[in-house]
Each structure stands twice: as structure tokens, then as C-alpha cells.
Motif scaffolding. Structure first.
Motif, PDB file in Angstrom:
ATOM      1  N   LEU A 189      36.988  38.876  47.999  1.00  0.00           N
ATOM      2  CA  LEU A 189      37.614  38.293  46.964  1.00  0.00           C
ATOM      3  C   LEU A 189      38.864  39.634  46.109  1.00  0.00           C
ATOM      4  CD1 LEU A 189      36.606  37.420  43.737  1.00  0.00           C
ATOM      5  CD2 LEU A 189      35.065  39.401  43.366  1.00  0.00           C
TER       6      LEU A 189
ATOM      7  N   TYR B  48      42.230  38.095  45.051  1.00  0.00           N
ATOM      8  CA  TYR B  48      43.020  38.398  43.708  1.00  0.00           C
ATOM      9  C   TYR B  48      43.784  39.427  44.005  1.00  0.00           C
ATOM     10  CZ  TYR B  48      40.213  34.484  41.798  1.00  0.00           C
ATOM     11  OH  TYR B  48      39.250  33.366  41.515  1.00  0.00           O
TER      12      TYR B  48
ATOM     13  N   MET C 118      30.220  30.489  50.041  1.00  0.00           N
ATOM     14  CA  MET C 118      31.705  30.174  49.709  1.00  0.00           C
ATOM     15  C   MET C 118      31.886  28.991  48.334  1.00  0.00           C
ATOM     16  SD  MET C 118      33.857  32.170  51.134  1.00  0.00           S
ATOM     17  CE  MET C 118      34.314  33.617  50.407  1.00  0.00           C
TER      18      MET C 118
END
Length: 80
Positions: free
Chosen positions: A48, A52, A1
Motif C-alpha cells: 500500500l 500510493y 487483494m
């Protein structure tokens, strides 16, 4: 990451707490600095989704103060 500010997601104004994203292998990235801190642990694709705005679909474990986790759940969009 990749840590925020180094090509990763920017610090989000919609995040009501500090947020750390952690993979099962222990690698971490600070998605948003702040206190209190909530740590979301899961596979990269799940992190993810979570980061998001797909918190309800993401399979992540959340660690932190119960009040901070509640604030994170109440946030409609993390804005990361």
C-alpha cells in the motif's frame, strides 16, 4: 487483494511499466497492465505504501527487467 477495476486502485497514468503487487503468500493483483512488468512483493501494508507514492519507505522486493525497475524508481509518483 482485489484486482484493479474491481474496487481496488485504478490503473495509474503515472506508472511507466506494468505493475503487479504480490503478497508473501503468493496472492497477486495487477495494479497496472503493461509491458515490461515489474512485480513488487511485500506485506499488504508495505504494498500500500509503495502503490500510493511512498516507494522509498516501503519494504518491498522488486522483480523484473533492470530497465523497468529503474523507470519505476525514477517515477516520482505512481499515481495508483
Amino acid at each position: 487483494m482485489v484486482p484493479a477495476g474491481a474496487g481496488g486502485p485504478p490503473d495509474g497514468p503515472g506508472v511507466p511499466t506494468g505493475l503487479v503487487l504480490r503478497r508473501p503468500d503468493g496472492q497477486t493483483a495487477v495494479a497496472r497492465r503493461g509491458t515490461p512488468v515489474v512485480t513488487a512483493t511485500g506485506e499488504p501494508a508495505e504494498l500500500l505504501l509503495f502503490a500510493y507514492g511512498r516507494q522509498s519507505a516501503a519494504k518491498v522486493e522488486l522483480e523484473g527487467e533492470p530497465e523497468a525497475i529503474a523507470k519505476l524508481h525514477e517515477s516520482k509518483q505512481l499515481g495508483i
